[in-house]
Design an enzyme around this catalytic site. Structure first.
Site, PDB file in Angstrom:
ATOM      1  N   ALA A  57       3.145  -4.116  -0.397  1.00  0.00           N
ATOM      2  CA  ALA A  57       3.287  -2.937  -1.326  1.00  0.00           C
ATOM      3  C   ALA A  57       1.677  -2.840  -1.911  1.00  0.00           C
ATOM      4  O   ALA A  57       0.909  -1.933  -2.158  1.00  0.00           O
ATOM      5  CB  ALA A  57       4.182  -3.118  -2.369  1.00  0.00           C
ATOM      6  N   GLU A  58       0.968  -4.036  -2.277  1.00  0.00           N
ATOM      7  CA  GLU A  58      -0.166  -4.071  -3.020  1.00  0.00           C
ATOM      8  C   GLU A  58      -1.126  -3.266  -2.045  1.00  0.00           C
ATOM      9  O   GLU A  58      -2.042  -2.484  -2.638  1.00  0.00           O
ATOM     10  CB  GLU A  58      -0.525  -5.313  -3.257  1.00  0.00           C
ATOM     11  CG  GLU A  58       0.196  -5.851  -4.533  1.00  0.00           C
ATOM     12  CD  GLU A  58      -0.024  -7.223  -4.978  1.00  0.00           C
ATOM     13  OE1 GLU A  58       0.499  -7.718  -5.958  1.00  0.00           O
ATOM     14  OE2 GLU A  58      -0.346  -7.946  -4.162  1.00  0.00           O
ATOM     15  N   ILE A  59      -1.337  -3.906  -0.883  1.00  0.00           N
ATOM     16  CA  ILE A  59      -2.449  -3.397  -0.086  1.00  0.00           C
ATOM     17  C   ILE A  59      -2.034  -1.838   0.252  1.00  0.00           C
ATOM     18  O   ILE A  59      -3.285  -1.145   0.443  1.00  0.00           O
ATOM     19  CB  ILE A  59      -2.505  -4.005   1.488  1.00  0.00           C
ATOM     20  CG1 ILE A  59      -3.677  -3.735   2.047  1.00  0.00           C
ATOM     21  CG2 ILE A  59      -1.148  -3.607   2.240  1.00  0.00           C
ATOM     22  CD1 ILE A  59      -5.012  -4.270   1.540  1.00  0.00           C
TER      23      ILE A  59
END
Length: 250
Positions: free
Chosen positions: A111-113
């Site tokens: 999700a972060e990338i």
């Protein structure tokens, strides 16, 4: 032995004037690997000298290490340089955008990338990010598949944020597996931070050099490092470097 390894790392910590030359090296044939060292990662790297050998340039990420380095190495003083928007991240993306270079990103959670990629592209709309994936791998085979994807993407620059020493080992392996990627950076928590906010650091934090304070307030693992690891680093660094200085004079 430990002092010899420390000297090797100290000798590889570069001055900011080198950076424009490093950035332009992406157009050459030689691959260049760049990483960053702070009071936490310094002691980690000392325990893994093969990583020091594998990285071409280290920069001092943080004022504490910078000041200590400049005290004990007055003939090769350095400035702080880190991969974030208070330092070189914007310069790297702008250079890539202006020169039609392709970027690969590896780090953070899935999700972060995706969010980090979205926020970077918002700031640099013409930037060509050809590959982006999380920094978590099930096994070596999974990692090898990522290397193949990075190479296939045609990336010129690889940016990896996994934390030391994993990120350093990753770009050293990528050098062999991705011969067409000419410039590789580690970036620590930059991708995770960028997933939180387009420009993670508050303007006043950047102005007064208090990045560590913002990270300390926002992240538990940073608080633990500042409280536990930084004092250990300071004592060890001073002890070993004073000993080296004394031995040179005697």
């Amino acid at each position: 032995m430990r002092q010899n390894i420390m000297k090797k790392l100290d000798d590889k910590i570069s001055i900011c004037l080198d950076f424009p030359l490093i950035l332009s090296s992406v157009k050459g044939e030689k691959q260049t690997l760049v990483s960053f060292v702070n009071p936490f990662s310094y002691n980690v790297l000392i325990k893994s000298p093969e990583l020091i050998d594998g990285i071409d340039y280290f920069y001092s990420d943080g004022s504490l290490l910078q000041r200590l380095h400049n005290i004990f190495h007055p003939k090769s003083k350095v400035a702080r340089l880190s991969f974030d928007y208070s330092s070189i991240a914007g310069e790297v993306f702008e250079y890539a955008q202006n020169n039609s270079l392709k970027i690969a990103l590896v780090g953070g959670t899935s999700a972060e990338i995706l969010k980090a990629k979205e926020n970077i592209e918002y700031c640099f709309p013409s930037l060509d990010i050809t590959y982006a994936r999380s920094g978590y791998f099930d096994d070596q085979q999974n990692k090898n598949e990522a290397f193949k994807c990075i190479e296939k993407s045609g990336a010129d620059i690889l940016i990896v944020g996994m934390g030391t020493p994993i990120q350093d080992q990753f770009i050293i392996e990528a050098k062999v597996s991705c011969p067409n990627v000419k410039l590789m950076f580690t970036c620590g928590g930059f991708l995770t931070q960028t997933s939180i906010k387009t420009d993670y650091y508050h303007p006043l934090i950047k102005k007064f050099g208090l990045r560590w304070l913002q990270r300390m307030v926002m992240h538990k693992h940073v608080r633990q490092r500042v409280i536990k690891d930084y004092p250990k680093f300071l004592i060890s660094y001073l002890y070993e470097h004073i000993a080296m200085l004394t031995s040179r004079k005697s």
